[in-house]
Design a protein around this motif. Structure first.
Motif, PDB file in Angstrom:
ATOM      1  N   LYS A 249      29.211  62.441   5.901  1.00  0.00           N
ATOM      2  CA  LYS A 249      29.980  62.332   7.129  1.00  0.00           C
ATOM      3  C   LYS A 249      29.446  61.121   7.865  1.00  0.00           C
ATOM      4  O   LYS A 249      28.231  60.896   7.908  1.00  0.00           O
ATOM      5  CB  LYS A 249      29.798  63.613   7.954  1.00  0.00           C
ATOM      6  CG  LYS A 249      30.631  63.669   9.186  1.00  0.00           C
ATOM      7  CD  LYS A 249      32.049  64.043   8.842  1.00  0.00           C
ATOM      8  CE  LYS A 249      32.805  64.338  10.133  1.00  0.00           C
ATOM      9  NZ  LYS A 249      34.064  63.655  10.205  1.00  0.00           N
ATOM     10  N   ALA A 250      30.328  60.306   8.397  1.00  0.00           N
ATOM     11  CA  ALA A 250      29.920  59.106   9.118  1.00  0.00           C
ATOM     12  C   ALA A 250      30.739  59.010  10.398  1.00  0.00           C
ATOM     13  O   ALA A 250      31.786  59.650  10.521  1.00  0.00           O
ATOM     14  CB  ALA A 250      30.149  57.874   8.247  1.00  0.00           C
ATOM     15  N   GLU A 251      30.275  58.207  11.324  1.00  0.00           N
ATOM     16  CA  GLU A 251      31.026  58.025  12.554  1.00  0.00           C
ATOM     17  C   GLU A 251      32.408  57.475  12.221  1.00  0.00           C
ATOM     18  O   GLU A 251      32.527  56.461  11.533  1.00  0.00           O
ATOM     19  CB  GLU A 251      30.302  57.054  13.477  1.00  0.00           C
ATOM     20  CG  GLU A 251      30.948  56.960  14.842  1.00  0.00           C
ATOM     21  CD  GLU A 251      30.140  56.128  15.810  1.00  0.00           C
ATOM     22  OE1 GLU A 251      30.774  55.507  16.673  1.00  0.00           O
ATOM     23  OE2 GLU A 251      28.899  56.104  15.694  1.00  0.00           O
ATOM     24  N   GLY A 252      33.431  58.190  12.612  1.00  0.00           N
ATOM     25  CA  GLY A 252      34.794  57.762  12.352  1.00  0.00           C
ATOM     26  C   GLY A 252      35.398  58.294  11.069  1.00  0.00           C
ATOM     27  O   GLY A 252      36.532  57.989  10.747  1.00  0.00           O
TER      28      GLY A 252
ATOM     29  N   ARG B 121      31.910  58.519   4.519  1.00  0.00           N
ATOM     30  CA  ARG B 121      31.544  57.409   3.642  1.00  0.00           C
ATOM     31  C   ARG B 121      32.052  57.773   2.250  1.00  0.00           C
ATOM     32  O   ARG B 121      31.722  58.824   1.720  1.00  0.00           O
ATOM     33  CB  ARG B 121      30.048  57.170   3.617  1.00  0.00           C
ATOM     34  CG  ARG B 121      29.654  55.977   2.744  1.00  0.00           C
ATOM     35  CD  ARG B 121      28.193  55.599   2.910  1.00  0.00           C
ATOM     36  NE  ARG B 121      27.759  55.536   4.297  1.00  0.00           N
ATOM     37  CZ  ARG B 121      27.997  54.536   5.162  1.00  0.00           C
ATOM     38  NH1 ARG B 121      28.690  53.484   4.740  1.00  0.00           N
ATOM     39  NH2 ARG B 121      27.573  54.569   6.396  1.00  0.00           N
TER      40      ARG B 121
ATOM     41  N   VAL C 215      33.522  53.391   4.932  1.00  0.00           N
ATOM     42  CA  VAL C 215      33.766  54.549   5.790  1.00  0.00           C
ATOM     43  C   VAL C 215      35.269  54.597   6.046  1.00  0.00           C
ATOM     44  O   VAL C 215      35.861  53.611   6.490  1.00  0.00           O
ATOM     45  CB  VAL C 215      32.986  54.461   7.115  1.00  0.00           C
ATOM     46  CG1 VAL C 215      33.389  55.591   8.044  1.00  0.00           C
ATOM     47  CG2 VAL C 215      31.484  54.493   6.848  1.00  0.00           C
TER      48      VAL C 215
ATOM     49  N   ALA D  76      38.549  56.820   7.744  1.00  0.00           N
ATOM     50  CA  ALA D  76      38.928  57.827   8.734  1.00  0.00           C
ATOM     51  C   ALA D  76      39.429  59.090   8.041  1.00  0.00           C
ATOM     52  O   ALA D  76      40.083  59.013   6.991  1.00  0.00           O
ATOM     53  CB  ALA D  76      40.006  57.272   9.650  1.00  0.00           C
ATOM     54  N   GLU D  77      39.137  60.242   8.622  1.00  0.00           N
ATOM     55  CA  GLU D  77      39.525  61.516   8.020  1.00  0.00           C
ATOM     56  C   GLU D  77      41.018  61.615   7.761  1.00  0.00           C
ATOM     57  O   GLU D  77      41.433  62.198   6.769  1.00  0.00           O
ATOM     58  CB  GLU D  77      39.075  62.686   8.907  1.00  0.00           C
ATOM     59  CG  GLU D  77      37.586  62.922   8.845  1.00  0.00           C
ATOM     60  CD  GLU D  77      37.157  64.152   9.603  1.00  0.00           C
ATOM     61  OE1 GLU D  77      37.657  65.257   9.270  1.00  0.00           O
ATOM     62  OE2 GLU D  77      36.321  64.006  10.506  1.00  0.00           O
TER      63      GLU D  77
END
Length: 123
Positions: free
Chosen positions: A47-50, A53, A63, A65-66
């Motif tokens: 899990k990464a910011e935004g 990964r 990275v 976006a979900e």
């Protein structure tokens, strides 16, 4: 009373389907690589910011976006773009899957094997 039951069951079915689609670390996924919404196969590694990964099958990392990631749902019959010997991607359909390799029936009549790193999906 019979009309109420389907309304109560339907939201539960939708919630279950949504929960099944959630991406988790270690999942094989289709993730957008570029602005053209072309999805490539990769693995969600953290899990990464935004978003997550993703390490793509060709070794690239990004990275994503979900909302641009979905579980890898490639199977026999899936429409894809697959790389050909000339290095370009052409439309076709998965005719056979053996491990991590697919036998593609290209729209122009050609046929051939393609590893996961040669597969793309356009949304």
């Amino acid at each position: 009373m019979l009309r109420i039951v389907p309304l109560l069951v339907m939201p539960l079915m939708i919630a279950t389907q949504t929960a099944l689609q959630a991406v988790e670390i270690g999942d094989s996924v289709l993730a957008v690589w570029d602005a053209d919404n072309v999805y490539f196969v990769g693995t969600a590694v953290e899990k990464a910011e935004g978003g997550f990964r993703i390490i793509f099958e060709d070794g690239e990392t990004k990275v994503v976006a979900e909302n641009q990631i979905r579980k890898n749902d490639l199977e026999v019959g899936s429409k894809v773009f697959a790389r050909w010997a000339d290095g370009r991607f052409y439309p076709g359909k998965i005719a056979k899957a053996v491990g991590r390799v697919f036998y593609i029936h290209y729209d122009d009549g050609d046929k051939g094997w393609a590893p996961l790193s040669w597969i793309a999906v356009k949304d």
